[in-house]
Design an enzyme around this catalytic site. Structure first.
Site, mmCIF file in Angstrom:
data_model
loop_
_atom_site.group_PDB
_atom_site.id
_atom_site.type_symbol
_atom_site.label_atom_id
_atom_site.label_comp_id
_atom_site.label_asym_id
_atom_site.label_seq_id
_atom_site.Cartn_x
_atom_site.Cartn_y
_atom_site.Cartn_z
ATOM 1 N N LEU A 231 -1.843 145.298 -15.843
ATOM 2 C CA LEU A 231 -1.181 145.585 -14.575
ATOM 3 C C LEU A 231 -0.260 144.419 -14.242
ATOM 4 C CD1 LEU A 231 -4.126 147.117 -12.481
ATOM 5 C CD2 LEU A 231 -2.491 148.269 -14.002
ATOM 6 N N ASP A 232 1.013 144.586 -14.577
ATOM 7 C CA ASP A 232 1.986 143.514 -14.423
ATOM 8 C C ASP A 232 2.267 143.234 -12.952
ATOM 9 O OD1 ASP A 232 4.221 141.783 -15.456
ATOM 10 O OD2 ASP A 232 5.390 143.226 -14.294
ATOM 11 N N ALA A 233 2.268 141.944 -12.583
ATOM 12 C CA ALA A 233 2.636 141.497 -11.226
ATOM 13 C C ALA A 233 1.891 142.262 -10.143
ATOM 14 C CB ALA A 233 4.146 141.618 -11.022
#
Length: 565
Positions: A231-233
């Site tokens: 889960l990016d950023a």
């Protein structure tokens, strides 16, 4: 698989926490409808074990002029690293408009310049897949944003508009670029939330339809073989004026919901949160063992770098002793380098400001760059160091020396000794030096650690008398040894040893094995004295020899156990 009725009640409870007064049964029914589209077979019995090793790479980190990069990557990994790796993290492999993939135009398609879904499927037959869900934002060139500008169709309500006169000074920024970007729409000029860049337009999760859409994307990735979802950023997901817009309760609830949904579909799927923030905030994404299965060990890269740079384990030890014991379905994602720089924020509260300032200056002496972030008072401060981890260790606070390779190998050995799953960036395995030419070409500091290797060039380097060959072959050997040790299971016990400050030591232990890890952090010979009960552990897995004397040469590491395995 959980009971369908209890699962439905659980996700209804999550949705009510997220949307509160705005909750309606429609969002629940829509989400259940998405779930009904997928019939995914369970991929494996356990989420992880001591055999797991991750490679982090772009789809085109290794290229030729005759075939698409995903095929080249697959061939290289099969020929060179089949016995070492179990998981390949292909950084965003979707059509994009900027940020080397992290400004996604289409979340459901493979970038045709890399290959297609069949290439991903073929690679997935030999290695498990880790994929990015770039969840905070989409490209300004995406169909969704085009529809937003036209104010019609899917996407017209997927983005966040804000009054530029509103006080947003409390918002935590990872960049020094403007938070709001004006765009001309069919309804006039709108100021749109852009946390990372004007081309990366933040998604509006206060709209339930968007949440359902991204859940569909998540399940699509799982259905196509993704075992780990990054889960990016994620920390920036939920926006609320008057707050930091970081780690808000709604963000945590969305992560919990994604875990619930993923586990319902396939209990072996791993949800990994990417939160480049101070240590305590990072650990909060474990929740009450109901949130992320795995979190990035963001404080490890800069603290380990500092320890090897100064020959002082004090700050590394203090942090390591504070880490929680890992039980059940939670563990760490351990790494020293990634496609981004070495985070500075994860040092907050762990390293004195003067030590931090000195480290930043010395990395610049080794050819590194620095990216900055904006602070609420209008000032800026270092956000990350842009340098390859290999070149970051070309010397110490005394300057460069001829112990570069030994020091770097020590860093990787310590990293893979910690509790958690070890991950190697492709440019750490290949000991890639700073790519200054790339920075000049792109104008972006992060390019320094994003070189694209030509396959023939890389093959020649790895077969010649080079530092790269030495590092590559030794890391392959160490990984192969590590994968056979039950004490290196991601959830095996971990105890930090109190030794001379020039030494780092820890004990890893499973039901059937104990390993004492010792590393000399200095350029001097050292002797280590153990307590009596550890003296029986005399077999060094790394050298394949036994010795009662614990004498270490500069930057030497030991994996001591009771007998050869």
């Amino acid at each position: 698989m959980a009971n369908p009725e209890s699962f439905r009640k659980n996700i209804e409870s999550r949705l009510r926490c997220i949307y509160q007064r705005d909750y309606s049964d429609k969002v629940l029914n829509d989400l259940v409808g998405v779930l009904d589209k997928y019939d995914i077979k369970k991929s494996r019995s356990a989420k992880w074990d001591e055999k797991d090793v991750v490679l982090i790479t772009y789809g085109d980190s290794i290229k030729t002029t005759t075939e698409q990069p995903l095929k080249t990557l697959h061939t290289f990994l099969n020929e060179q690293l089949k016995e070492q790796l179990t998981v390949v993290h292909i950084l965003p492999f979707f059509p994009f408009s900027s940020d080397d993939g992290f400004s996604v135009i289409d979340f459901r398609e493979v970038n045709p310049e890399l290959g297609d879904w069949d290439d991903i499927t073929q690679l997935n037959k030999d290695f498990d897949l880790m994929a990015d869900l770039v969840i905070n934002h989409a490209s300004s060139k995406s169909e969704w944003f085009k529809n937003f500008l036209k104010q019609e169709g899917t996407g017209k309500e997927y983005f966040i508009c804000e009054d530029p006169n509103k006080d947003l000074s409390q918002v935590t920024r990872p960049r020094s670029t403007p938070l709001l970007t004006p765009y001309k729409t069919a309804d006039g000029i709108k100021h749109v939330w852009t946390t990372f860049s004007a081309d990366q337009v933040d998604l509006n999760f206060s709209n339930p339809a968007l949440l359902v859409e991204m859940m569909d994307v998540l399940l699509d990735y799982i259905s196509k073989g993704s075992r780990i979802i990054r889960l990016d950023a994620i920390a920036f997901l939920w926006k609320k004026a008057g707050t930091t817009c970081l780690h808000l309760p709604e963000t945590h609830e969305v992560v919990k919901l994604m875990r619930d949904v993923a586990e319902y579909i396939d209990p072996s799927v791993v949800i990994l949160t990417e939160t480049n923030v101070p240590n305590k905030e990072n650990l909060s994404y474990f929740g009450d063992d109901d949130e992320a299965h795995m979190v990035y060990q963001f404080s490890l890269p800069p603290l380990l770098l500092h320890a090897l740079h100064t020959g002082n384990s004090t700050y590394l030890n203090t942090w390591a002793k504070s880490l929680p014991q890992l039980k059940g379905d939670k563990t760490f994602f351990n790494f020293t380098a990634s496609h981004d720089g070495i985070g500075v924020r994860p040092l907050e509260g762990l390293l004195p400001d003067n030590e931090k300032t000195t480290l930043v200056k010395n990395m610049q002496k080794f050819g590194g760059k620095v990216n900055y972030k904006s602070n609420p008072d209008g000032s800026t401060s270092p956000y990350e160091l842009n340098i390859t981890y290999f070149d970051a260790l070309k010397g110490t606070d005394k300057g460069q020396d001829d112990l570069h390779v030994k020091r770097f190998l020590a860093s990787q050995t310590v990293m893979m000794s910690f509790a958690g799953v070890p991950a190697f960036y492709i440019h750490s395995l290949t000991a890639t030096p700073n790519y200054h030419e790339g920075v000049q070409q792109t104008g972006h500091n992060r390019t320094i650690n994003r070189r694209k290797w030509n396959l023939n060039e890389l093959t020649e380097i790895l077969s010649s008398d080079t530092s790269q060959k030495t590092v590559f072959n030794e890391l392959k050997r160490l990984i192969f040894i590590r994968k056979k040790q039950s004490a290196f299971h991601p959830n095996a016990g971990q105890e930090i040893l109190e030794l001379d400050k020039g030494i780092f030591g820890l004990i890893r232990s499973s039901e059937t094995q104990t390993i004492v890890v010792i590393c000399n952090l200095t350029a001097e010979n050292r002797t280590v004295n153990f307590s009596h009960e550890l003296n029986d552990l005399s077999y060094n897995l790394i050298s394949g020899t036994s010795s009662s004397k614990k004498q270490l040469t500069p930057y030497q590491c030991l994996w001591l156990t009771g007998a050869a395995i």
